[in-house]
Scaffold this active site. Sequence first.
Site, PDB file in Angstrom:
ATOM      1  N   LYS A  69       0.705  -1.192  -0.100  1.00 40.38           N
ATOM      2  CA  LYS A  69      -0.148  -0.008   0.029  1.00 40.38           C
ATOM      3  C   LYS A  69       0.963   1.289  -0.093  1.00 40.38           C
ATOM      4  O   LYS A  69       0.616   2.225  -0.818  1.00 40.38           O
ATOM      5  CB  LYS A  69      -0.850  -0.072   1.318  1.00 40.38           C
ATOM      6  CG  LYS A  69      -0.310  -0.196   2.557  1.00 40.38           C
ATOM      7  CD  LYS A  69      -1.343  -0.381   3.503  1.00 40.38           C
ATOM      8  CE  LYS A  69      -0.866  -0.896   5.102  1.00 40.38           C
ATOM      9  NZ  LYS A  69      -2.019  -1.429   6.014  1.00 40.38           N
ATOM     10  N   ASP A 128       6.088  -5.997   9.747  1.00 42.31           N
ATOM     11  CA  ASP A 128       5.781  -4.919   9.055  1.00 42.31           C
ATOM     12  C   ASP A 128       6.689  -4.811   7.976  1.00 42.31           C
ATOM     13  O   ASP A 128       7.927  -4.934   8.352  1.00 42.31           O
ATOM     14  CB  ASP A 128       5.500  -3.895  10.126  1.00 42.31           C
ATOM     15  CG  ASP A 128       4.686  -2.549   9.207  1.00 42.31           C
ATOM     16  OD1 ASP A 128       4.940  -2.572   8.073  1.00 42.31           O
ATOM     17  OD2 ASP A 128       4.074  -1.835  10.081  1.00 42.31           O
ATOM     18  N   LYS A 140      16.024   9.051   7.239  1.00 40.13           N
ATOM     19  CA  LYS A 140      17.458   9.589   6.494  1.00 40.13           C
ATOM     20  C   LYS A 140      17.124  11.133   5.913  1.00 40.13           C
ATOM     21  O   LYS A 140      18.448  11.917   6.108  1.00 40.13           O
ATOM     22  CB  LYS A 140      17.554   8.610   5.290  1.00 40.13           C
ATOM     23  CG  LYS A 140      18.630   9.141   4.377  1.00 40.13           C
ATOM     24  CD  LYS A 140      18.878   8.158   3.497  1.00 40.13           C
ATOM     25  CE  LYS A 140      20.003   8.639   2.475  1.00 40.13           C
ATOM     26  NZ  LYS A 140      20.525   7.616   1.508  1.00 40.13           N
ATOM     27  N   HIS A 281      25.289  -7.095  47.290  1.00 40.90           N
ATOM     28  CA  HIS A 281      26.269  -7.295  46.043  1.00 40.90           C
ATOM     29  C   HIS A 281      26.103  -8.390  45.428  1.00 40.90           C
ATOM     30  O   HIS A 281      27.233  -9.005  44.986  1.00 40.90           O
ATOM     31  CB  HIS A 281      27.953  -7.033  46.562  1.00 40.90           C
ATOM     32  CG  HIS A 281      27.912  -5.607  47.599  1.00 40.90           C
ATOM     33  ND1 HIS A 281      27.813  -4.381  47.010  1.00 40.90           N
ATOM     34  CD2 HIS A 281      28.393  -5.512  48.899  1.00 40.90           C
ATOM     35  CE1 HIS A 281      27.967  -3.569  47.939  1.00 40.90           C
ATOM     36  NE2 HIS A 281      28.496  -4.346  48.995  1.00 40.90           N
ATOM     37  N   ARG A 525      26.402 -28.494  37.065  1.00 40.11           N
ATOM     38  CA  ARG A 525      27.365 -27.589  37.570  1.00 40.11           C
ATOM     39  C   ARG A 525      26.559 -26.484  37.566  1.00 40.11           C
ATOM     40  O   ARG A 525      25.831 -25.990  36.849  1.00 40.11           O
ATOM     41  CB  ARG A 525      28.543 -27.426  36.891  1.00 40.11           C
ATOM     42  CG  ARG A 525      29.866 -26.410  37.635  1.00 40.11           C
ATOM     43  CD  ARG A 525      30.851 -26.607  36.785  1.00 40.11           C
ATOM     44  NE  ARG A 525      30.679 -25.663  35.514  1.00 40.11           N
ATOM     45  CZ  ARG A 525      31.793 -25.633  34.600  1.00 40.11           C
ATOM     46  NH1 ARG A 525      32.822 -26.364  34.547  1.00 40.11           N
ATOM     47  NH2 ARG A 525      31.443 -25.047  33.502  1.00 40.11           N
TER      48      ARG A 525
END
Length: 529
Positions: A69, A128, A140, A281, A525
């Site tokens: 479109k 899109d 741009k 921490h 682990r």
Amino acid sequence: MTDLQPIRRALLSVSDKTGLIDLARALADRGVELLSTGGSAKALRDAGLPVRDVADVTGFPEMMDGRVKTLHPKVHGGLLALRDNADHRAAMKTHDIGGIDLLVVNLYPFEATVAMGAAYDDCIENIDIGGPAMIRAAAKNHAFVNVVVDVEDYDALLAELAANDGQTTYAFRQTLAQTAYARTAAYDAAVSSWMAGAIGQATPRRRAFAGTLAQGLRYGENPHQSAAFYTDGSGRQGVATATQHQGKELSYNNINDTDAAFELVAEFNPADGAACAIIKHANPCGVATGATLLDAYKAAFDCDRTSAFGGIVALNQPLDADTAREITGIFTEVVIAPGASDEAREIFAAKKNLRLLTTDGLPDPKSGGLTYRQVAGGMLVQDKDNGHIALDDLKVVTKKAPTPEQMTDLLFAWKVAKHVKSNAIVYVKDGATVGVGAGQMSRVDSALIAAKKAERMAEALGLPQPLTIGSAVASDAFFPFPDGLMEAAAAGATCVIQPGGSMRDDEVIAAADEAGLAMVFTGMRHFRH
């Protein structure tokens, strides 16, 4: 190119129609000609606004179910033409191309479609094409064209027009262009990441990462580092989706530690009982379960009261008044929970520096996803550590087998060790950590530090002996030598959970047997660097 550029003609084509009518009406009141497509044009027309269909401009109808479109020279020429270039102006005149000074586009809801778990073909249809093409063209040509991709920028655009008599400044257009390129980059990142997963590409040749600014931060880990917090759009429950009810803005370190705390406490299903994790921490200084949140908090706090000062508290159930009252007994930076009672919030309100965060639920500890870490010149990417061990996964390797009660504590210790920086040693007794050793270069040192902390807490609590006596101990990785295991035994541990897999497993097992320890291997682990 002059700094100020007027807006005479605008193309509005949006998926999210929030604020569209108000924006279009304000533009129309300024005499701006409105172009639009499909549902956006219908919405504008239904609101009584004058609008011209893009199909009338291009001379081509929307076709192929709306896939085609806006991909037309009369659209892209209008966006890309340099207004101060004579050749461009001549081409516009020859081909009857009108300039488009403002593009307002938000894209098909691809991310939302994926989040809903839509089928592959439905996701493809929500990619899109025309939107990103127009956005990139307009961005741009920002010397002359304004491009708006976020509803949040509608008011800023109108304010800019009001301040400049229907014109915009170059600096404003530059900002819009940067936002536009970031949006198309994020959109493409979402598409490429989804497709990699959909087709089973664990290590695609190229990866893209994107985020949306949640807040700018005063600084990073240290005051000389600038920082910001971005969300990734995954919707995973946690600090990124939480509601902050009080307290000053979260810092970089607050966010990092709160995330660590909430991810840890989520290991404990609220249906199985209350759990609390206290983080300092990024490492846990106390984790416990209990009959109530208050019991869990007290037990977690008693693991390391010194480190808990100024820490982060995470709960796996909604915060209640009794627990809130107990938490306010010391300085706490942040509390995060899946909800909070009105009374609890009132109690916290008296502590203005305490941040309270609530979420709609807990993060799923078994869910997937990726983690990222930047290195010089690159990025390390891996699956999230969602590995879990059940009772049936454990292999008893010693002559003595753990009792059912010991097995419960071993599995608890294993869950916590997963969230402790390596090398990690975690002592647990009766559903609560009693010693945590984190981040040491030697596993022996981690075992010693955790035991020493337990001794200090025993003295502070007036206990006859440290709670590591009779405890279960977890190691995030195998014991390469018997020495670390023997330090745990010296601290009073009676059973051990570890991955196994060392070349000296036989030596370690023999040492455990000689010390009368029960030991199980997980075969998994949990390094955390």
